[in-house]
Design an enzyme around this catalytic site. Sequence first.
Site, mmCIF file in Angstrom:
data_model
loop_
_atom_site.group_PDB
_atom_site.id
_atom_site.type_symbol
_atom_site.label_atom_id
_atom_site.label_comp_id
_atom_site.label_asym_id
_atom_site.label_seq_id
_atom_site.Cartn_x
_atom_site.Cartn_y
_atom_site.Cartn_z
ATOM 1 N N ARG A 70 0.894 -1.226 0.067
ATOM 2 C CA ARG A 70 0.022 -0.073 -0.130
ATOM 3 C C ARG A 70 0.876 1.101 0.040
ATOM 4 O O ARG A 70 0.703 2.186 -0.642
ATOM 5 C CB ARG A 70 -1.020 -0.111 1.180
ATOM 6 C CG ARG A 70 -1.839 1.198 1.279
ATOM 7 C CD ARG A 70 -2.644 1.324 2.519
ATOM 8 N NE ARG A 70 -3.544 2.434 2.496
ATOM 9 C CZ ARG A 70 -4.453 2.639 3.423
ATOM 10 N NH1 ARG A 70 -4.864 1.915 4.338
ATOM 11 N NH2 ARG A 70 -5.145 4.033 3.491
ATOM 12 N N CYS B 159 -19.257 -1.627 1.205
ATOM 13 C CA CYS B 159 -18.491 -0.493 1.579
ATOM 14 C C CYS B 159 -18.758 0.187 2.656
ATOM 15 O O CYS B 159 -20.172 0.118 2.902
ATOM 16 C CB CYS B 159 -18.017 0.365 0.430
ATOM 17 S SG CYS B 159 -16.943 1.853 0.549
ATOM 18 N N HIS C 18 -16.558 3.954 -4.132
ATOM 19 C CA HIS C 18 -15.458 5.032 -4.096
ATOM 20 C C HIS C 18 -15.807 6.063 -5.349
ATOM 21 O O HIS C 18 -14.808 7.000 -5.441
ATOM 22 C CB HIS C 18 -13.920 4.571 -3.957
ATOM 23 C CG HIS C 18 -13.736 4.079 -2.871
ATOM 24 N ND1 HIS C 18 -12.509 3.597 -2.488
ATOM 25 C CD2 HIS C 18 -14.745 3.408 -1.745
ATOM 26 C CE1 HIS C 18 -12.449 2.745 -1.333
ATOM 27 N NE2 HIS C 18 -13.899 3.099 -0.724
ATOM 28 N N TYR D 86 -13.936 10.380 -1.829
ATOM 29 C CA TYR D 86 -12.957 10.185 -3.248
ATOM 30 C C TYR D 86 -13.044 10.982 -4.324
ATOM 31 O O TYR D 86 -12.075 11.108 -4.950
ATOM 32 C CB TYR D 86 -13.268 8.757 -3.347
ATOM 33 C CG TYR D 86 -12.772 7.602 -2.342
ATOM 34 C CD1 TYR D 86 -11.380 7.226 -2.280
ATOM 35 C CD2 TYR D 86 -13.615 7.434 -1.354
ATOM 36 C CE1 TYR D 86 -11.061 6.157 -1.505
ATOM 37 C CE2 TYR D 86 -13.198 6.567 -0.255
ATOM 38 C CZ TYR D 86 -11.860 5.897 -0.252
ATOM 39 O OH TYR D 86 -11.718 4.956 0.780
#
Length: 434
Positions: A97, A171, A201, A255
């Site tokens: 990540r 989510c 997102h 996002y």
Amino acid sequence: MSTSTGPLKLAVVGGGSTYTPELVDGFARLRDTLPLGELVLADPAADRLDLVGGLARRILARQGHPATVTTTTDIDAAVDGADAVLLQLRVGGQAARDRDETWPLECGCVGQETTGAGGLAKALRTVPVVLDIAERVRRANPDAWIVDFTNPVGIVTRALQTAGHRAVGLCNVAIGFQRKFAGLLGVAPERIRLDHVGLNHLTWERGVTLLDTPGGETGREVLPELLAAHGQAVADDLELPLALVRRLCVVPSYYLRYFYGHDTVVEELRVKGSRAAEVAAIERQLLEMYADPALDEKPALLAKRGGAYYSEAAVALVASLLGTGSAAGSVQVVNVRNGGILPFLPDDAVVEVPAVVDAGGARPLPQRPVEPLYAGLIAHVTAYEQLALEAALLGGRDRVYDALLAHPLVGQLDLAEQLTDRLIAHNRAHLAWA
């Protein structure tokens, strides 16, 4: 479709995650909704499993929950006989990540684990692993449901559904907005219903209904007055201008900042450093806490890890899919096959919208036409996601390049070339074809 009547067996793949105590706390508190009998935590990291599994048992014991908790590094053993399997894995861990959030910045692009080039890297690492796990689930119990919380949720869920698995993506963005708006309005969360539309997102709240009764059918639209009274608080959370939110009279997901303010975010990230490094530090502290045999509840620090309200959303979804408690047949925001709900997208695209969820699956509710300002970006990112999935399934430098060229945050020949080279160089160990 039959429903479950006795105690359930649930398996969590990625059970060594520091998220897991949040999930276990939800199982303990919402036992009437989800009658859990056995929880299996599966993870290749045996040392983390020992710590997380121990805390999970203590959380359940503190709240008087009778479920047993077992831990294993064997995926086949974990999913055998499971009624549902939850996926919350991170291929490559926080180190991967950190790279996803770093190397795109070298090219002037957002470095983020689910958006842009970093999100593509995560998809390429993740999809083959998830599909292998799903095949094991299908062999062990073809009727089991798979709930995917693994990012990028939209692409991973589409991979699962395309391969014929019984899968729904989840989510926490929508439930986070529901809780936020309920708090601002001083009402129970169950009285808030969202007009939530888009992709994982990449969503907008186009309306907020204040229901007359919790979970009811009738109510009134309150988004304009919510923004009039609390617009600054909402905009601050999104890190977007209040004027934009009020003019559009929608609430974009956080996002969308990566799209609406891309260059500003890039400059911030170059100075701030990666979220992965921050999370890794939090995780080290959490694991030290989990090792304390006196700890029998999720620590407050866990809230800084992310994933707020994940447990409530997961319990509601699993309970509905397995036909237990009062959640069966309820409306929940999930990642589900489009099937014509957004007519400007392919039927097999995965969209994030409200759906009726029961033992037969998730059926998305009809949507009013999506305004061009949002539909254009949704269609653009959907095209990228289709190419990203092809790259994840089939491999090859050209497919990676095509996906990047199609992404609205890339879209330039030289930039796509640079990002492709960096992506492959940083992920070679996880790409069988590289």
